[in-house]
Design an enzyme around this catalytic site. Structure first.
Site, PDB file in Angstrom:
ATOM      1  N   HIS A   1      -7.473   1.359  41.783  1.00 20.61           N
ATOM      2  CA  HIS A   1      -6.625   1.220  40.602  1.00 20.61           C
ATOM      3  C   HIS A   1      -7.425   1.171  39.311  1.00 20.61           C
ATOM      4  O   HIS A   1      -6.865   0.884  38.248  1.00 20.61           O
ATOM      5  CB  HIS A   1      -5.749  -0.028  40.741  1.00 20.61           C
TER       6      HIS A   1
ATOM      7  N   HIS B   1      -3.830   8.436  50.307  1.00 28.07           N
ATOM      8  CA  HIS B   1      -2.661   8.382  51.176  1.00 28.07           C
ATOM      9  C   HIS B   1      -2.806   9.297  52.386  1.00 28.07           C
ATOM     10  O   HIS B   1      -2.194   9.044  53.424  1.00 28.07           O
ATOM     11  CB  HIS B   1      -1.410   8.706  50.374  1.00 28.07           C
TER      12      HIS B   1
END
Length: 725
Positions: free
Chosen positions: A266, A98
């Site tokens: 993920h 992020h």
């Protein structure tokens, strides 16, 4: 007495003051030009000593020691914020992702290069929920290594070390990022009406993700990429795939890189939706002082995985969430999946009839098992035919996935560092990557004076030489350190065909300069810049001044093979206020576009001001336009632009042509000059007029020339990272 006076007991402090509310002039006069983007991150903001050189400091860093300390921290679970499965890997990877993921190719802004996630708005975006905890976990490492270890480097390193710890062979890492010390005022995060406003506020057609407003990349204000629940929160992987493709393309990622990042991102960690969103405390910027800078508190809970809240989705993607493996794709393709609501009320996908051995152990209590989950973007990897084909290849060849992901992760986390010359440390890969915009080292042993003489005798005008040098250098973006004169990419596609570069004039000038460079053994890049020097020195001499223009050889010439033409397309200028040009009529004013370009070039208000005035006097406007050329001595480097701009003998008038004005003699009403908003703003804006008046004064003629040359040289050398090494 006034009721607010001190004698009547009124508080002398403006409650909220300049810190608690918008007290800037634009609050009251929204049409006023906001110059804040040119007044940030200067030396007065930094707490470092004036002579501190971070690039030199970082070279002495104990690189392996930092890596090892972060590695140890991964499994040092803290009571105040417990690690999932006793491992902070997933949290640190999300932090790095992020921090880097706000980058967008359109203007090069965002990204991890400055540590901007520490400040608003990113610090309090819902997509970054609880990442302030990750930064606090890393504080002991930052504290130990001090100034040489920037937050910007550490925030990206954390995820890279985590991947290595969990079994991925990482591609490498480069130190060298430099911290900023406050929010970035220059980034357009969108004009959405609220955080997480519907996507249709930033796209013209909700069914066509490519209609998203430029330069934005995320589908919503407050998100890094796309809504994990689906477009506008409605599960539909086929539609989400469109937004995934657009978002990652605007970060310069192709479909294979996008799929690898989705799968690899993920493969580890989990999403957190332990409680309903309305039970969660406010973000850091909205929390009270007693929150100590933390946000998203879960009242009555202890931060364990089964009560923590971030996205609202709840669960891990694989049953081995602290290990790099192929479990994500195994589960994605092994089962059919259905949309269900998490206990926090968010849409997620869970498998139908899953075997017990494929369930996920609880992150706090391993005796409890849960279904794995997928986001709508994960399901897009299965539903979209292009992504599915790529993921099926990854599934069959895990080594290919690992290598592709490692390189894509490196690109994601280093995209805004510019050329490899900016990378520091022992973990920097040897390979030159095309997205790093490689430029070979240029020759330095050639005779500069002899080449200057040939250029002066070439028949090219000073305006031709100066405009070509400027166009070559003005592409530089301090946001991601791309562009600039080094490499002479102005002679390559796509730049040679850009309307802003006047292709016919450019080809004519290059046809003269390239043979001169070849004969001298110099790079074309150097000779283009040296041509600007020749033109300027002629203009300075003609004005009766005696100021030399610095020049340092060593630029190289890039090749087509070293140029990622597609990623340069987005860098085409739509306007250049320095040469008084706009490609078309835009809703954005010419003066606002000028500010944006000046900020990308790293200019101060004074530098922008003096360059505009000087370039007008030099007569280098695009297409030979006379707008703003407030002088009868065109081609001489004089301060006439400022003298005549501030002369009250002229009145200003709008014309019937949008954006064009006339300066008329007050006595005769005769039109003396024409101008654009990029000219007259230096006389109408109170701040810019203050600078213009300095350069208009009788005693500052020589200062004007010196300041112009200094600002010009700064632009010409903005991408000379070899000089700073």
């Amino acid at each position: 007495m006034d009721g607010n006076s001190l004698t009547s007991g009124g508080c002398p402090v403006m409650h909220g003051g300049n810190t608690g509310m918008d007290t800037s002039p634009t609050r009251w006069w929204p049409k006023a030009l906001n110059l804040d983007i040119l007044q940030q991150h200067d030396a007065r903001v930094s707490p470092m000593d004036p002579d501190y050189d971070h690039r030199e400091a970082v070279k002495a860093l104990d690189f392996q020691g930092v890596w090892d300390d972060v590695d140890k921290l991964l499994t040092d679970s803290q009571v105040w914020w417990p690690a999932d499965w006793g491992h902070y890997g997933g949290l640190f990877i999300r932090l790095s992702w992020h921090a880097a993921g706000s980058y967008r190719l359109g203007d090069g802004r965002g990204g991890a290069g400055t540590g901007n996630i520490r400040f608003e708005p990113l610090n309090s975006w819902p997509d970054n929920a609880s990442l302030e905890k990750a930064r606090r976990l890393l504080w002991p490492v930052k504290k130990k290594y001090g100034n040489a270890l920037s937050w910007a480097d550490l925030l990206v390193l954390a995820g890279t070390v985590a991947y290595a710890n969990m079994g991925l062979k990482v591609y490498g890492f480069g130190f060298g990022r430099k911290d900023i010390w406050g929010p970035e005022k220059d980034i357009n995060w969108g004009s959405d009406s609220e955080i997480l406003a519907p996507s249709n506020e930033r796209v013209d057609d909700i069914s066509d993700a490519d209609t998203m407003a430029n330069p934005l990349a995320a589908s919503h204000m407050g998100l890094i990429y796309v809504n994990p629940e689906g477009v506008n929160g409605n599960p539909d992987p086929a539609e989400t795939a469109k937004y995934v493709r657009t978002t990652f393309a605007r970060m310069a990622m192709d479909d294979e890189e996008t799929a690898a990042l989705t799968v690899g991102g993920h493969t580890v960690g989990k999403a957190h939706g332990g409680v309903k969103a309305d039970q969660v405390g406010p973000e850091p910027a909205g929390a009270g002082l007693e929150a100590a800078g933390f946000g998203w508190a879960d009242p009555g809970n202890d931060g364990n995985a089964n009560t923590a809240h971030t996205s609202g989705l709840e669960g891990a993607w694989t049953n081995t969430p602290t290990k790099w493996d192929n479990a994500y794709l195994n589960l994605l393709f092994k089962y059919e999946w259905e949309p269900v609501k998490s206990r926090a009320g968010a849409w997620q996908w869970e498998p139908i009839d899953i075997a017990e051995e494929d369930k996920v152990p609880d992150a706090t209590d391993p005796s409890i098992k849960h279904n794995p989950i997928m986001t709508d973007a994960d399901m897009a990897m299965k539903v979209d035919p292009v992504y599915r084909e790529i993921c099926e290849r990854f599934h069959k060849d895990p080594d290919h996935l690992a290598k592709t992901f490692a390189r894509a992760w490196f690109k994601l986390t280093h995209r805004d560092m510019g050329p490899k010359a900016n990378y520091v440390g022992p973990f920097v890969p040897d390979e030159d990557l095309i997205w790093q915009d490689p430029v070979p080292a240029g020759p330095t042993g050639w005779d500069v004076d002899a080449v200057k003489a040939r250029i002066a005798e070439s028949g090219l005008s000073g305006a031709d030489l100066i405009a070509t040098a400027w166009d070559s250098a003005r592409t530089y973006r301090g946001s991601d350190m791309r562009g600039g004169a080094n490499g002479a990419r102005i002679r390559l596609a796509p730049q040679k065909d850009w309307a802003g570069n006047e292709p016919e004039r450019l080809a004519r000038v290059l046809s003269v300069l390239e043979p001169i460079a070849a004969d001298a053994g110099a790079s074309v890049a150097d000779v283009i810049v040296l041509g600007g020097v020749v033109g300027l020195e002629q203009a300075i001499a003609a004005a009766g001044a005696d100021v030399s223009v610095p020049f340092t050889p060593g630029r190289g010439d890039a090749t087509d093979a070293q140029t990622d033409a597609g990623s340069f397309d987005v860098m085409e200028p739509l306007a250049d206020g320095f040469r008084n040009w706009m490609k078309d009529i835009y809703p954005v004013k010419a003066e606002e576009l000028l500010l944006d370009r000046a900020q990308l070039l790293g200019l101060t208000i004074a530098e922008m001001t003096v360059l505009v005035g000087g370039l007008r006097a030099l007569g280098v406007n695009h297409g030979g336009s006379a707008h703003g050329v407030f002088t009868d001595r065109v081609g001489q480097l004089t301060n006439d632009f400022f003298v005549n701009l501030t002369d009250m003998g002229y009145s200003w008038h709008r014309t019937d042509t949008d954006g064009i004005y006339e300066l008329r003699d007050r006595a005769t009403s005769a039109v003396k000059w024409t101008a654009t908003g990029a000219d007259l703003v230096f006389g109408s804006n109170s701040v810019l007029r203050a600078y213009a008046e300095v350069y208009a004064q009788d005693d500052n003629g020589e200062k004007f020339v010196r300041d112009f040359v200094a600002a010009w040289t700064k632009v010409m050398e903005a991408d000379r990272f070899d000089l700073a090494a």
